[in-house]
Motif scaffolding. Structure first.
Motif, PDB file in Angstrom:
ATOM      1  N   TRP A 146       0.813  -1.215   0.000  1.00 18.28           N
ATOM      2  CA  TRP A 146       0.000   0.000   0.000  1.00 18.28           C
ATOM      3  C   TRP A 146       0.846   1.265   0.000  1.00 18.28           C
ATOM      4  O   TRP A 146       0.431   2.299  -0.521  1.00 18.28           O
ATOM      5  CB  TRP A 146      -0.982  -0.019   1.179  1.00 18.28           C
ATOM      6  CG  TRP A 146      -1.913  -1.187   1.071  1.00 18.28           C
ATOM      7  CD1 TRP A 146      -1.999  -2.254   1.906  1.00 18.28           C
ATOM      8  CD2 TRP A 146      -2.842  -1.439   0.016  1.00 18.28           C
ATOM      9  NE1 TRP A 146      -2.919  -3.161   1.446  1.00 18.28           N
ATOM     10  CE2 TRP A 146      -3.450  -2.681   0.284  1.00 18.28           C
ATOM     11  CE3 TRP A 146      -3.204  -0.766  -1.142  1.00 18.28           C
ATOM     12  CZ2 TRP A 146      -4.416  -3.243  -0.547  1.00 18.28           C
ATOM     13  CZ3 TRP A 146      -4.164  -1.318  -1.968  1.00 18.28           C
ATOM     14  CH2 TRP A 146      -4.758  -2.540  -1.668  1.00 18.28           C
ATOM     15  N   SER A 178      -3.198  -0.486  -8.856  1.00 16.34           N
ATOM     16  CA  SER A 178      -3.409  -1.688  -8.034  1.00 16.34           C
ATOM     17  C   SER A 178      -3.388  -2.944  -8.899  1.00 16.34           C
ATOM     18  O   SER A 178      -2.833  -3.979  -8.500  1.00 16.34           O
ATOM     19  CB  SER A 178      -4.752  -1.618  -7.300  1.00 16.34           C
ATOM     20  OG  SER A 178      -4.798  -0.471  -6.519  1.00 16.34           O
ATOM     21  N   LEU A 180      -0.573  -5.454  -7.656  1.00 17.05           N
ATOM     22  CA  LEU A 180      -1.028  -6.636  -6.892  1.00 17.05           C
ATOM     23  C   LEU A 180      -0.434  -7.946  -7.438  1.00 17.05           C
ATOM     24  O   LEU A 180       0.142  -8.727  -6.666  1.00 17.05           O
ATOM     25  CB  LEU A 180      -2.551  -6.685  -6.845  1.00 17.05           C
ATOM     26  CG  LEU A 180      -3.188  -6.101  -5.576  1.00 17.05           C
ATOM     27  CD1 LEU A 180      -4.679  -5.931  -5.735  1.00 17.05           C
ATOM     28  CD2 LEU A 180      -2.896  -7.001  -4.373  1.00 17.05           C
ATOM     29  N   THR A 227      -9.759  -9.428  -1.795  1.00 18.95           N
ATOM     30  CA  THR A 227      -8.636  -8.555  -2.175  1.00 18.95           C
ATOM     31  C   THR A 227      -9.127  -7.382  -3.019  1.00 18.95           C
ATOM     32  O   THR A 227      -8.709  -6.235  -2.816  1.00 18.95           O
ATOM     33  CB  THR A 227      -7.583  -9.368  -2.967  1.00 18.95           C
ATOM     34  OG1 THR A 227      -7.251 -10.526  -2.220  1.00 18.95           O
ATOM     35  CG2 THR A 227      -6.345  -8.553  -3.236  1.00 18.95           C
ATOM     36  N   SER A 228     -10.020  -7.667  -3.968  1.00 19.22           N
ATOM     37  CA  SER A 228     -10.543  -6.600  -4.841  1.00 19.22           C
ATOM     38  C   SER A 228     -11.297  -5.559  -4.025  1.00 19.22           C
ATOM     39  O   SER A 228     -11.142  -4.347  -4.250  1.00 19.22           O
ATOM     40  CB  SER A 228     -11.487  -7.174  -5.902  1.00 19.22           C
ATOM     41  OG  SER A 228     -10.851  -8.208  -6.579  1.00 19.22           O
ATOM     42  N   ALA A 237      -8.840  -3.484  -2.128  1.00 19.11           N
ATOM     43  CA  ALA A 237      -8.133  -2.561  -3.030  1.00 19.11           C
ATOM     44  C   ALA A 237      -9.043  -1.394  -3.428  1.00 19.11           C
ATOM     45  O   ALA A 237      -8.625  -0.235  -3.440  1.00 19.11           O
ATOM     46  CB  ALA A 237      -7.657  -3.308  -4.266  1.00 19.11           C
ATOM     47  N   THR A 244      -9.501   1.022  -0.461  1.00 16.81           N
ATOM     48  CA  THR A 244      -8.270   1.776  -0.192  1.00 16.81           C
ATOM     49  C   THR A 244      -8.050   2.834  -1.273  1.00 16.81           C
ATOM     50  O   THR A 244      -7.724   3.986  -0.969  1.00 16.81           O
ATOM     51  CB  THR A 244      -7.059   0.809  -0.145  1.00 16.81           C
ATOM     52  OG1 THR A 244      -7.378  -0.256   0.742  1.00 16.81           O
ATOM     53  CG2 THR A 244      -5.811   1.503   0.330  1.00 16.81           C
ATOM     54  N   CYS A 245      -8.234   2.444  -2.529  1.00 15.93           N
ATOM     55  CA  CYS A 245      -8.063   3.399  -3.631  1.00 15.93           C
ATOM     56  C   CYS A 245      -9.063   4.548  -3.499  1.00 15.93           C
ATOM     57  O   CYS A 245      -8.719   5.716  -3.738  1.00 15.93           O
ATOM     58  CB  CYS A 245      -8.255   2.705  -4.983  1.00 15.93           C
ATOM     59  SG  CYS A 245      -6.929   1.576  -5.378  1.00 15.93           S
ATOM     60  N   THR A 305      -4.769  -6.391   5.001  1.00 15.39           N
ATOM     61  CA  THR A 305      -3.994  -7.323   4.165  1.00 15.39           C
ATOM     62  C   THR A 305      -3.358  -8.419   5.027  1.00 15.39           C
ATOM     63  O   THR A 305      -3.351  -9.593   4.644  1.00 15.39           O
ATOM     64  CB  THR A 305      -2.886  -6.560   3.392  1.00 15.39           C
ATOM     65  OG1 THR A 305      -3.480  -5.419   2.794  1.00 15.39           O
ATOM     66  CG2 THR A 305      -2.271  -7.416   2.308  1.00 15.39           C
TER      67      THR A 305
END
Lengths: 238, 229
Positions: B63, B116, B120, B138-139, B142, B145-146, B189
Motif C-alpha cells: 500500500w 493496483s 497486486l 482482495t478486490s 483494493a 483503499t483506492c 492485508t
C-alpha cells in the motif's frame, strides 16, 4: 441594466497597488479599449472584470449582480486571454465540444461545427491543438470564448501575433459583437487600432484609469468591415 | 431533474476529458506504474525476514508503493490544468465545485485502480502471498483503499495546486491524511494473509469505507472553498 461595472476597484500584489480606485462602466454594444505600458495592470483589470482575480477593494458587477451571483454571471462573460484555455492534447473540435457541454449549450455539435467553419478551422478540426500555429490557436481561443454567446466579451491583446487576415477577422468579430449589443472590452498596445475599434479609449497610468483624448473619429472606421455570418449573429439577423 | 442530468453530464465530460488527455499524452500513468514497481521491488529486496514476520509487514509495503505511485496522477490531474490557463477556464464555466471534485476524484480513483491492478500481481509474484486465491476480498480491499486515497488526494491536490510552490507538495500534504488508510489497509492485508476473512477483516473494511465516506464528504463540501482561494 449596465452589463459591466467596476466601482472603486483596487488590486494589490505584495502590498504594491497595481490598480487603485478604478471606476468603469461598459454599456450594451459599447467597445472600450484599454491601453497602457507593459505591467501597468491591463491584464489584472481584465481578469477582475472576468471574475477570475479577487479585488483588494471595490467590486465588479455583471448586469447588476455582484460576485455573489458568480454562477449566473459566468454564463454572461467570455474571456479571451493571453493563455488560451485550450487543452493541447484535444483537437479543436473536442476543445469546443467540451466548452459547449460545460456551458450546457443546446445542440452542441451543430454550434461547434458552425463555430469551426466561421473560424476557418474546418481543415484542422481533427488535429491535436498542440500542433496548430499561433494564429490558428488564437482563432480557436476566440471561438471557445464566444461559443456561449456571452453578453460581455473581454479580450486581452487579441491582435498580438496575428497576420493581417486574422487581424481583419478579429476586427470583424469585435464589430459583430457590438452590433448584437455585447459589451466589449479589449486591451491593446496599438493606439490606432484602439481608436478605430473602440468607442472609448482608456489609459491606465500608475494604477488609475483615465479617458484618453482621441483625435480620430472613433469607431466609424469599423464599418469598413462587412459583418459576416458569425454564428451568434444568425439569431440577431433572424 | 434537469439540473441533475446537467451536472451528471458535466461530470461525465470532465472525466472523459481527463482520460482522453492522459491516454494521448501518457504523462502520468507510465511514471506512476514505474515508481510503484520500483518501490515494491526495492522494499521487497531489502526485506530479509522469516516468512511469518514478512507477511505481517508485506501488506504495508504494497500500500505504500500504491500511495507513492498514486501521488503522481493525483498531482498531475491538477498541474496539467495549469497549461494554457485551463484551470481558469474551468473556474469560469458554470460548474459546481462538487461536480469538479467528483470528476477529479473519479479520474484519480481510476488511476489508483489501474496501479493496483499492476502492483497486486507483481506483489504476489515477489512475496508468494496467497492474495489472488481470495480475489473477491482482495478486490474489495483494493477498491476501498483506492477510494479513500483518491478522495483525500483530490482535495489535497487542489490545495497544492493553489499554492505557488506546488512541486511534490501532494505527498507531504497527503501523508497525514492517508496514514490511517494505509494502516487500515495494511492490517486488513495481514488479516487476509493469515486467512482471516471474518470479523477482523470485516472491521478493517468498515473502517476503510468510513474513511472513504468522510474524505469524499469533506472534499465535496470544501472544494468550493479551495477553488475560491
Amino acid at each position: 441594466m449596465i452589463p459591466l461595472e467596476a466601482r472603486q476597484l483596487g488590486v494589490a500584489y505584495n502590498q504594491r497597488l497595481v490598480l487603485r480606485s478604478v471606476d468603469l462602466q461598459i454599456g450594451p454594444g459599447e467597445a472600450v479599449a484599454l491601453i497602457g505600458t507593459n505591467g501597468v495592470g491591463k491584464t489584472t483589470l481584465l481578469h477582475c472584470l472576468a471574475g477570475l482575480q479577487p479585488c483588494t477593494a471595490g467590486e465588479v458587477r455583471w448586469f447588476g449582480e455582484s460576485s455573489l451571483g458568480q454562477a449566473n454571471a459566468n454564463r454572461s462573460v467570455g474571456l479571451i486571454a493571453h493563455q488560451r484555455f485550450l487543452y493541447p492534447e484535444l483537437t479543436p473540435r473536442e476543445n469546443l465540444l467540451f466548452a459547449a457541454r460545460m456551458y450546457g449549450l443546446a445542440s452542441p455539435q451543430k454550434k461547434v461545427a458552425t463555430s469551426l467553419r466561421y473560424a476557418g478551422l474546418d481543415e484542422w478540426q481533427h488535429q491535436p491543438t498542440a500542433t496548430l500555429s499561433h494564429g490558428l490557436r488564437q482563432r480557436l481561443a476566440v471561438s471557445r470564448g464566444l461559443l456561449h454567446a456571452p453578453r460581455i466579451a473581454l479580450f486581452d491583446e487579441p491582435f498580438s501575433g496575428l497576420d493581417e487576415n486574422s487581424r481583419q477577422w478579429m476586427s470583424q468579430i469585435l464589430h459583430e459583437l457590438r452590433s448584437r449589443e455585447t459589451a466589449v472590452c479589449f486591451t491593446t498596445h496599438d493606439q490606432n487600432r484602439a481608436d478605430s475599434l473602440a468607442d472609448r479609449v482608456l489609459e491606465i497610468v500608475a494604477g488609475r484609469l483615465s479617458e484618453r483624448e482621441s483625435g480620430q473619429s472613433g469607431p466609424s472606421s469599423m464599418h469598413a468591415f462587412r459583418p459576416g455570418l458569425h454564428p451568434h449573429n444568425e439569431r440577431a439577423a433572424a | 431533474m434537469n439540473a441533475v442530468y446537467f451536472h451528471l453530464g458535466q461530470w461525465w465530460f470532465l472525466v472523459r476529458k481527463d482520460l482522453q488527455r492522459e491516454y494521448r499524452s501518457r504523462a502520468a500513468w507510465p511514471s506512476m506504474a514505474l515508481l510503484g514497481l520500483l518501490m515494491l521491488m526495492a522494499i521487497e529486496m531489502q526485506l530479509d525476514l522469516p516468512a511469518a514476520l514478512s507477511r505481517q509487514v508485506a501488506g504495508g509495503m504494497l500500500w505504500l508503493a500504491i500511495f507513492f505511485g498514486g501521488a503522481v496522477p493525483i498531482e498531475r490531474s491538477f498541474s496539467s490544468e495549469q497549461a494554457d490557463g485551463c484551470w481558469d477556464a474551468l473556474r469560469m464555466y458554470p460548474v459546481e465545485g462538487a461536480t469538479l471534485y467528483l470528476a477529479k476524484f473519479a479520474f484519480n480513483f481510476i488511476s489508483l485502480a489501474i496501479l493496483s491492478c499492476v502492483l497486486l500481481p507483481m506483489y504476489v509474484v515477489l512475496t508468494d502471498a496467497p492474495l489472488l486465491k481470495q480475489w473477491p476480498a482482495t478486490s474489495l480491499l483494493a477498491m476501498l483503499t483506492c477510494a479513500s486515497l483518491a478522495a483525500a488526494g483530490t482535495l489535497v491536490g487542489a490545495i497544492a495546486n493553489s499554492l505557488r510552490s506546488r512541486g511534490n507538495l501532494v505527498v507531504l500534504l497527503l501523508l497525514p491524511l492517508a496514514l490511517p488508510v494505509l494502516l487500515g489497509a495494511s492490517d486488513a492485508t495481514a488479516s487476509l494473509l493469515r486467512g482471516d476473512t471474518g470479523d477482523m477483516f470485516g472491521r478493517w473494511l468498515q473502517l476503510l469505507a468510513a474513511f472513504s465516506l468522510i474524505n469524499l464528504t469533506a472534499g465535496v463540501l470544501l472544494f468550493d472553498f479551495v477553488l475560491e482561494r
